[in-house]
Enzyme design. Structure first.
Site, PDB file in Angstrom:
ATOM      1  N   TYR A   1      -7.830  -2.066   8.216  1.00 54.03           N
ATOM      2  CA  TYR A   1      -7.752  -3.359   8.886  1.00 54.03           C
ATOM      3  C   TYR A   1      -7.667  -3.220  10.403  1.00 54.03           C
ATOM      4  O   TYR A   1      -8.029  -4.142  11.133  1.00 54.03           O
ATOM      5  CB  TYR A   1      -6.558  -4.162   8.350  1.00 54.03           C
TER       6      TYR A   1
ATOM      7  N   HIS B   1       0.842  -1.195   0.000  1.00 52.64           N
ATOM      8  CA  HIS B   1       0.000   0.000   0.000  1.00 52.64           C
ATOM      9  C   HIS B   1       0.877   1.245   0.000  1.00 52.64           C
ATOM     10  O   HIS B   1       1.796   1.361   0.801  1.00 52.64           O
ATOM     11  CB  HIS B   1      -0.901   0.035   1.241  1.00 52.64           C
TER      12      HIS B   1
END
Length: 314
Positions: A295, A286
């Protein structure tokens, strides 16, 4: 979900002039997946139809005003959900950015155009127990003779690499033997935007990979695919999606779970076990930490659920 368009799609001269160079750039230089290309093409087609229907196409891209593009966004909300609309506008911004650099347009008219807020949706993931059940599927079918050994071990390797390495499905199907260091158990993956990252594959995934290579792979040359079908051809993404549904059904798990949900599970389980957020960001590839932080919301939601069920004062 989109509604059927009433206006004709872009004609071939328009596609050749405006779409084809952009698509070639996305595919060959940015190495975007076929799904991103498909979504961006849908965005371009829809935008062309709207311009054509409103009479704005003849004026040219440089004459589009922010107010007119706000009208486009408002009207598009009747045809697309908010997330799809965000994805479409992202594709159109990239399209204009590309042509701005190439001198095809003088400005990017989508810069500063407001979009409706997205509802916050937590990514779906499997629990560790569910993951074990899913990963055991190929062995179960092999043991009851419902599946041959080649397919069973290949399917298990697919899921072990998705979950053990946190790979995107496009990265998985593109994986060649030369990208894997069998000594360290690390794969060198080329992800979105041609960004390379190192992915530890895990002890179990490497053990399955070693067996696959030793007993079922006919050729393990540097540039040859790890995952193949019975004809030794590179496994397509669509087949990965279909085989996963087979094992989801076998494990009595929701059939709408995609290969990407195994990547969600990978990230969530790492964070639940105490992994550093920055490390997980690097492992997932990412660019923005905010993408990874979703998350942590999953982990917090899980903690709250456990607390609510277990604590007498909850």
């Amino acid at each position: 979900m989109s509604k059927p368009a009433l206006h004709p799609p872009p004609p071939e001269p328009v596609l050749a002039r405006w779409w084809a160079p952009f698509a070639e750039f996305l595919e060959k230089e940015r190495r975007y997946s076929v799904y991103t290309l498909r979504n961006y093409r849908q965005a371009f087609d829809d935008f062309y139809r709207w311009l054509n229907a409103t009479g704005l196409w003849e004026r040219g891209f440089d004459q589009l005003s922010t107010r007119e593009l706000r009208d486009f966004v408002i009207e598009a909300q009747s045809r697309f959900d908010r997330r799809t609309l965000h994805n479409h506008v992202s594709g159109l911004r990239a399209f204009f950015k590309f042509w701005l650099r190439r001198g095809g347009v003088k400005r990017n008219p989508f810069v500063g155009v407001p979009l409706p807020k997205l509802e916050k949706r937590l990514p779906k993931f499997l629990t560790e127990t569910q993951m074990k059940l899913l990963l055991n599927g190929p062995q179960r079918l092999l043991e009851n003779q419902s599946l041959d050994a080649f397919t069973s071990w290949r399917d298990r390797l697919v899921m072990e690499l998705l979950y053990g390495g946190g790979l995107r499905v496009s990265e998985l199907t593109a994986l060649n033997y030369g990208q894997i260091d069998f000594t360290s158990g690390v794969a060198r993956v080329l992800g979105k935007g041609k960004k390379e990252r190192l992915c530890p594959l895990g002890r179990v995934a490497m053990a399955v990979l070693e067996k696959w290579k030793r007993e079922f792979a006919k050729d393990t040359g540097h540039d040859l695919p790890v995952l193949v079908n019975g004809k030794q051809e590179r496994l397509p993404v669509r087949q990965v999606q279909l085989l996963l549904k087979r094992y989801l059904a076998l494990a009595d798990l929701p059939l709408d779970l995609t290969p990407h949900k195994l990547r969600h599970s990978y990230a969530t389980h790492l964070l639940n076990a105490g992994a550093d957020l920055r490390l997980v960001q690097e492992l997932l590839g990412h660019v923005n930490l905010n993408t990874t932080q979703v998350y942590t919301h999953v982990s917090v939601a899980r903690l709250r659920d456990v607390y609510a069920k277990a604590h007498p004062r909850a």
